[in-house]
Write a protein that holds these residues in place. Structure first.
Motif, short mmCIF file in Angstrom:
data_model
loop_
_atom_site.label_atom_id
_atom_site.label_comp_id
_atom_site.label_asym_id
_atom_site.label_seq_id
_atom_site.Cartn_x
_atom_site.Cartn_y
_atom_site.Cartn_z
N GLY A 61 14.16 -45.42 34.50
CA GLY A 61 13.43 -44.85 33.24
C GLY A 61 13.91 -44.13 32.33
O GLY A 61 13.68 -43.95 31.17
N PRO A 65 15.31 -47.88 29.18
CA PRO A 65 14.20 -48.23 27.92
C PRO A 65 15.01 -48.29 26.41
O PRO A 65 14.85 -49.09 25.90
CB PRO A 65 13.10 -47.48 28.10
N ALA A 66 15.85 -47.06 26.65
CA ALA A 66 16.45 -46.71 25.27
C ALA A 66 17.61 -47.77 24.93
O ALA A 66 18.00 -48.07 23.96
CB ALA A 66 17.05 -45.19 25.40
N ILE A 70 13.62 -51.25 24.53
CA ILE A 70 12.11 -51.83 24.71
C ILE A 70 11.20 -50.46 25.32
O ILE A 70 11.87 -49.88 26.38
CB ILE A 70 11.95 -52.76 25.67
N ALA A 71 10.42 -49.91 24.71
CA ALA A 71 9.66 -48.99 24.91
C ALA A 71 10.61 -47.63 25.18
O ALA A 71 10.31 -47.03 26.18
CB ALA A 71 8.69 -49.19 26.22
N PRO A 72 11.27 -47.29 24.25
CA PRO A 72 12.32 -46.01 24.44
C PRO A 72 11.41 -44.70 24.70
O PRO A 72 12.07 -43.89 25.15
CB PRO A 72 13.05 -46.07 23.21
N LEU A 74 9.67 -44.32 26.87
CA LEU A 74 9.63 -43.80 28.30
C LEU A 74 10.74 -42.99 28.90
O LEU A 74 10.64 -42.50 29.95
CB LEU A 74 9.75 -45.22 29.20
N VAL A 75 11.69 -42.87 27.95
CA VAL A 75 12.98 -41.80 28.39
C VAL A 75 12.56 -40.38 28.30
O VAL A 75 12.38 -39.77 29.51
CB VAL A 75 14.28 -41.86 27.35
N THR A 78 9.87 -39.82 31.31
CA THR A 78 10.50 -40.10 32.45
C THR A 78 11.09 -38.46 32.71
O THR A 78 11.14 -38.00 33.70
CB THR A 78 11.55 -41.23 32.51
#
Length: 127
Positions: A61, A65-66, A70-72, A74-75, A78
Protein backbone atom coordinates in the motif's frame (compact mmCIF):
# COMPACT_ATOMS: atom_id res chain seq x y z
CA UNK A 1 10.64 16.53 -3.26
CA UNK A 2 8.75 13.92 -5.28
CA UNK A 3 11.92 11.86 -5.65
CA UNK A 4 12.64 12.05 -1.92
CA UNK A 5 9.10 10.86 -1.15
CA UNK A 6 9.47 7.93 -3.55
CA UNK A 7 12.83 6.96 -2.00
CA UNK A 8 11.49 7.11 1.56
CA UNK A 9 8.36 5.19 0.58
CA UNK A 10 10.53 2.57 -1.12
CA UNK A 11 12.75 2.19 1.94
CA UNK A 12 9.69 1.87 4.15
CA UNK A 13 8.25 -0.74 1.80
CA UNK A 14 11.42 -2.82 2.16
CA UNK A 15 11.31 -2.54 5.97
CA UNK A 16 7.62 -3.47 5.98
CA UNK A 17 8.06 -6.38 3.58
CA UNK A 18 11.04 -7.89 5.40
CA UNK A 19 9.45 -7.49 8.85
CA UNK A 20 6.13 -8.84 7.68
CA UNK A 21 7.63 -11.78 5.84
CA UNK A 22 9.69 -12.74 8.88
CA UNK A 23 6.63 -12.60 11.12
CA UNK A 24 4.63 -14.70 8.66
CA UNK A 25 7.16 -17.44 7.96
CA UNK A 26 9.71 -17.64 10.79
CA UNK A 27 8.65 -19.70 13.83
CA UNK A 28 7.58 -17.65 16.85
CA UNK A 29 10.27 -19.17 19.08
CA UNK A 30 13.04 -18.12 16.70
CA UNK A 31 11.61 -14.59 16.39
CA UNK A 32 11.32 -14.29 20.17
CA UNK A 33 15.03 -15.06 20.57
CA UNK A 34 16.05 -12.23 18.22
CA UNK A 35 17.21 -8.88 19.64
CA UNK A 36 14.15 -6.80 20.67
CA UNK A 37 11.97 -9.81 19.92
CA UNK A 38 11.07 -10.51 23.51
CA UNK A 39 7.58 -9.12 23.05
CA UNK A 40 6.85 -11.95 20.64
CA UNK A 41 7.14 -14.44 23.48
CA UNK A 42 4.22 -12.68 25.17
CA UNK A 43 2.07 -12.61 22.02
CA UNK A 44 0.02 -15.37 20.45
CA UNK A 45 1.11 -16.98 17.20
CA UNK A 46 -2.07 -15.66 15.57
CA UNK A 47 -1.28 -12.09 16.61
CA UNK A 48 2.28 -12.30 15.26
CA UNK A 49 1.08 -13.77 11.95
CA UNK A 50 -1.67 -11.15 11.65
CA UNK A 51 0.82 -8.38 12.32
CA UNK A 52 3.07 -9.88 9.64
CA UNK A 53 0.20 -9.88 7.14
CA UNK A 54 -0.60 -6.25 8.00
CA UNK A 55 3.04 -5.31 7.41
CA UNK A 56 3.12 -7.06 4.03
CA UNK A 57 -0.09 -5.28 3.01
CA UNK A 58 1.43 -1.99 4.16
CA UNK A 59 4.47 -2.64 1.96
CA UNK A 60 2.14 -2.98 -0.99
CA UNK A 61 0.00 0.00 0.00
CA UNK A 62 2.89 2.43 0.43
CA UNK A 63 4.05 2.15 -3.21
CA UNK A 64 1.78 0.14 -5.49
CA UNK A 65 -1.27 2.46 -5.67
CA UNK A 66 0.87 5.37 -6.84
CA UNK A 67 3.00 3.19 -9.12
CA UNK A 68 -0.02 1.91 -11.02
CA UNK A 69 -2.10 5.06 -10.68
CA UNK A 70 -5.08 3.33 -9.06
CA UNK A 71 -6.33 4.95 -5.83
CA UNK A 72 -3.03 6.74 -5.08
CA UNK A 73 -4.62 8.32 -2.00
CA UNK A 74 -3.93 4.95 -0.35
CA UNK A 75 -0.22 5.86 -0.15
CA UNK A 76 -0.59 8.60 2.49
CA UNK A 77 -3.38 6.65 4.20
CA UNK A 78 -1.00 3.69 4.51
CA UNK A 79 1.70 6.02 5.83
CA UNK A 80 -0.65 7.34 8.54
CA UNK A 81 -1.58 3.78 9.49
CA UNK A 82 2.14 2.94 9.74
CA UNK A 83 2.63 5.94 12.05
CA UNK A 84 -0.08 4.53 14.32
CA UNK A 85 1.48 1.07 14.19
CA UNK A 86 4.88 2.52 15.13
CA UNK A 87 3.35 4.35 18.08
CA UNK A 88 2.03 1.02 19.32
CA UNK A 89 5.40 -0.61 18.72
CA UNK A 90 7.16 2.15 20.62
CA UNK A 91 4.82 1.75 23.58
CA UNK A 92 5.43 -2.01 23.59
CA UNK A 93 9.21 -1.62 23.44
CA UNK A 94 9.23 1.16 26.06
CA UNK A 95 7.35 -1.09 28.47
CA UNK A 96 9.99 -3.76 27.90
CA UNK A 97 12.88 -1.26 28.22
CA UNK A 98 14.13 -1.97 24.69
CA UNK A 99 15.51 1.45 23.84
CA UNK A 100 17.25 0.47 20.59
CA UNK A 101 13.98 -0.82 19.17
CA UNK A 102 12.25 2.42 20.20
CA UNK A 103 14.83 4.42 18.26
CA UNK A 104 14.26 2.30 15.16
CA UNK A 105 10.48 2.67 15.52
CA UNK A 106 10.91 6.43 15.86
CA UNK A 107 12.92 6.56 12.63
CA UNK A 108 10.26 4.55 10.77
CA UNK A 109 7.55 6.76 12.27
CA UNK A 110 9.34 9.90 11.05
CA UNK A 111 9.76 8.43 7.58
CA UNK A 112 6.08 7.50 7.37
CA UNK A 113 5.04 10.92 8.69
CA UNK A 114 7.15 12.53 5.96
CA UNK A 115 5.44 10.42 3.29
CA UNK A 116 1.99 11.17 4.71
CA UNK A 117 2.70 14.90 4.91
CA UNK A 118 4.21 15.04 1.44
CA UNK A 119 1.54 12.97 -0.29
CA UNK A 120 -1.41 14.63 1.46
CA UNK A 121 0.18 18.05 0.90
CA UNK A 122 2.72 19.54 -1.50
CA UNK A 123 3.38 16.43 -3.63
CA UNK A 124 -0.11 14.98 -3.70
CA UNK A 125 -0.85 12.61 -6.56
CA UNK A 126 -4.16 14.40 -7.17
CA UNK A 127 -2.57 17.77 -7.95
Amino acid sequence: MNLALWIVAGLLAVVMLVGGTLKLFVPKEKLASAPAGGWIGDASVEFVKTLGAVEVLAAVGIVLPAAVGIAPVLVPVTAVCWVLLMIGAMITHLRRHESKAVVANLVYLAMAAFVAWGRFGPESFTG
